[in-house]
Design a protein around this motif. Sequence first.
Motif, PDB file in Angstrom:
ATOM      1  N   LYS A  74       0.674  -0.968  -0.091  1.00  0.00           N
ATOM      2  CA  LYS A  74       0.033   0.138  -0.096  1.00  0.00           C
ATOM      3  C   LYS A  74       0.945   1.294  -0.318  1.00  0.00           C
ATOM      4  N   LEU A  75       0.789   2.004  -0.935  1.00  0.00           N
ATOM      5  CA  LEU A  75       1.763   3.320  -1.159  1.00  0.00           C
ATOM      6  C   LEU A  75       0.812   4.558  -1.205  1.00  0.00           C
ATOM      7  N   THR A  76       1.390   5.745  -1.018  1.00  0.00           N
ATOM      8  CA  THR A  76       1.143   6.836  -1.347  1.00  0.00           C
ATOM      9  C   THR A  76       1.845   7.668  -2.016  1.00  0.00           C
ATOM     10  N   SER A  77       1.163   8.394  -3.299  1.00  0.00           N
ATOM     11  CA  SER A  77       1.851   9.156  -4.370  1.00  0.00           C
ATOM     12  C   SER A  77       1.060  10.417  -4.873  1.00  0.00           C
ATOM     13  N   GLN A  78       1.655  10.964  -5.898  1.00  0.00           N
ATOM     14  CA  GLN A  78       0.734  11.865  -6.325  1.00  0.00           C
ATOM     15  C   GLN A  78       0.233  11.420  -7.932  1.00  0.00           C
ATOM     16  N   ILE A  79      -0.817  11.753  -8.252  1.00  0.00           N
ATOM     17  CA  ILE A  79      -1.327  11.167  -9.576  1.00  0.00           C
ATOM     18  C   ILE A  79      -0.790  12.190 -10.554  1.00  0.00           C
ATOM     19  N   LEU A  80       0.045  11.513 -11.598  1.00  0.00           N
ATOM     20  CA  LEU A  80       0.451  12.378 -12.900  1.00  0.00           C
ATOM     21  C   LEU A  80      -0.552  12.832 -13.995  1.00  0.00           C
ATOM     22  N   SER A  81      -1.294  11.429 -14.180  1.00  0.00           N
ATOM     23  CA  SER A  81      -2.342  11.677 -15.051  1.00  0.00           C
ATOM     24  C   SER A  81      -3.091  10.517 -14.986  1.00  0.00           C
ATOM     25  N   THR A  82      -4.342  10.387 -15.779  1.00  0.00           N
ATOM     26  CA  THR A  82      -5.252   9.222 -15.937  1.00  0.00           C
ATOM     27  C   THR A  82      -5.563   8.999 -17.310  1.00  0.00           C
ATOM     28  N   CYS A  83      -6.037   7.705 -17.706  1.00  0.00           N
ATOM     29  CA  CYS A  83      -6.543   7.362 -18.868  1.00  0.00           C
ATOM     30  C   CYS A  83      -7.747   8.512 -19.251  1.00  0.00           C
ATOM     31  N   LYS A  84      -7.696   9.143 -20.465  1.00  0.00           N
ATOM     32  CA  LYS A  84      -8.369  10.161 -21.067  1.00  0.00           C
ATOM     33  C   LYS A  84      -9.695   9.476 -21.722  1.00  0.00           C
ATOM     34  N   MET A 116      -7.691  14.697 -12.142  1.00  0.00           N
ATOM     35  CA  MET A 116      -6.897  14.336 -10.989  1.00  0.00           C
ATOM     36  C   MET A 116      -5.397  14.637 -10.906  1.00  0.00           C
ATOM     37  N   GLU A 117      -4.726  15.306 -11.755  1.00  0.00           N
ATOM     38  CA  GLU A 117      -3.531  15.716 -11.941  1.00  0.00           C
ATOM     39  C   GLU A 117      -3.209  16.319 -10.643  1.00  0.00           C
ATOM     40  N   GLY A 118      -2.026  15.978 -10.104  1.00  0.00           N
ATOM     41  CA  GLY A 118      -1.563  16.764  -8.858  1.00  0.00           C
ATOM     42  C   GLY A 118      -2.224  16.123  -7.395  1.00  0.00           C
ATOM     43  N   LYS A 119      -3.408  15.465  -7.694  1.00  0.00           N
ATOM     44  CA  LYS A 119      -3.772  14.931  -6.334  1.00  0.00           C
ATOM     45  C   LYS A 119      -3.181  13.920  -5.665  1.00  0.00           C
ATOM     46  N   GLU A 120      -3.300  13.907  -4.373  1.00  0.00           N
ATOM     47  CA  GLU A 120      -2.630  12.709  -3.649  1.00  0.00           C
ATOM     48  C   GLU A 120      -3.432  11.441  -3.820  1.00  0.00           C
ATOM     49  N   THR A 121      -2.936  10.252  -3.914  1.00  0.00           N
ATOM     50  CA  THR A 121      -3.816   8.834  -3.772  1.00  0.00           C
ATOM     51  C   THR A 121      -2.921   8.030  -2.879  1.00  0.00           C
ATOM     52  N   ILE A 122      -3.672   7.163  -2.361  1.00  0.00           N
ATOM     53  CA  ILE A 122      -3.320   5.826  -1.762  1.00  0.00           C
ATOM     54  C   ILE A 122      -3.959   4.690  -2.500  1.00  0.00           C
ATOM     55  N   ILE A 123      -2.876   3.917  -2.940  1.00  0.00           N
ATOM     56  CA  ILE A 123      -3.346   2.534  -3.680  1.00  0.00           C
ATOM     57  C   ILE A 123      -2.692   1.261  -2.952  1.00  0.00           C
ATOM     58  N   VAL A 164      -0.958  -3.198 -10.047  1.00  0.00           N
ATOM     59  CA  VAL A 164      -2.522  -3.481 -10.128  1.00  0.00           C
ATOM     60  C   VAL A 164      -3.080  -3.414  -8.753  1.00  0.00           C
ATOM     61  N   ALA A 165      -3.985  -2.349  -8.844  1.00  0.00           N
ATOM     62  CA  ALA A 165      -4.511  -1.817  -7.408  1.00  0.00           C
ATOM     63  C   ALA A 165      -5.987  -2.487  -7.207  1.00  0.00           C
ATOM     64  N   LYS A 166      -6.251  -2.755  -6.241  1.00  0.00           N
ATOM     65  CA  LYS A 166      -7.411  -3.734  -5.673  1.00  0.00           C
ATOM     66  C   LYS A 166      -8.441  -2.513  -5.085  1.00  0.00           C
ATOM     67  N   GLY A 167      -7.766  -1.360  -4.590  1.00  0.00           N
ATOM     68  CA  GLY A 167      -8.370  -0.189  -4.161  1.00  0.00           C
ATOM     69  C   GLY A 167      -7.537   1.019  -4.234  1.00  0.00           C
ATOM     70  N   VAL A 168      -8.330   2.259  -4.403  1.00  0.00           N
ATOM     71  CA  VAL A 168      -7.675   3.341  -4.643  1.00  0.00           C
ATOM     72  C   VAL A 168      -8.410   4.410  -3.915  1.00  0.00           C
ATOM     73  N   ILE A 169      -7.858   5.349  -3.175  1.00  0.00           N
ATOM     74  CA  ILE A 169      -8.187   6.427  -2.450  1.00  0.00           C
ATOM     75  C   ILE A 169      -7.593   7.861  -3.251  1.00  0.00           C
ATOM     76  N   ILE A 170      -8.450   8.733  -3.435  1.00  0.00           N
ATOM     77  CA  ILE A 170      -8.045   9.884  -4.041  1.00  0.00           C
ATOM     78  C   ILE A 170      -8.518  11.054  -3.096  1.00  0.00           C
ATOM     79  N   LYS A 171      -7.280  11.926  -2.602  1.00  0.00           N
ATOM     80  CA  LYS A 171      -7.695  12.956  -1.651  1.00  0.00           C
ATOM     81  C   LYS A 171      -8.109  14.286  -2.335  1.00  0.00           C
TER      82      LYS A 171
END
Length: 171
Positions: A74-84, A116-123, A164-171
């Motif tokens: 489980k890790l925390t990171s910053q979102i750079l981009s998502t599938c458009k 979502m760009e720049g938002k913090e995520t936990i995966i 491969v994430a089973k769950g995602v949190i976006i702040k």
Amino acid sequence: MKNIARFIAIALVLAACQQKAQENQETASSTQKDEVSNAEATLNYYGEKISPEGAIKSEDLLAALEGKDSIAVKLTSQILSTCKVKGCWMKVNLAENSDMRVTFKDYGFFVPKEGMEGKETIIEGYATQIETDVATLKHYAKDAGKTQEEIDAITEPKREVAFVAKGVIIK
């Protein structure tokens, strides 16, 4: 008779105090619940509902993967981009000058395609060291909205970390 009246008066005062204490406790409990609800309201969950506790920083993932093909993490990171196209993957910051593609278990859920760009995520899921072939890299580039020139410039496979994430949190 005076003793009975005093007893009743004392009993009424005690009952009123007890009721006020109970009301104060209920108000405090309600306020705490509201604070927790407000904190959770700022979190958006996708896939399995996971908790933020125990997440490592994305910068620590490569060290955790050292000598292993894959790990549950489980890790925390910053979102750079998502599938458009569908929101079927996202890129997150992995370490300085590197990123990691996150896909979703069994193609079972998606994240928002925009904003979502720049938002913090936990995966939470599995990180794996892989080699991504040219056709898949071109597919990802197309999904990301890259130009045809940028897509055509992809000519070699890429060694990378995939998640491969089973769950995602976006702040």
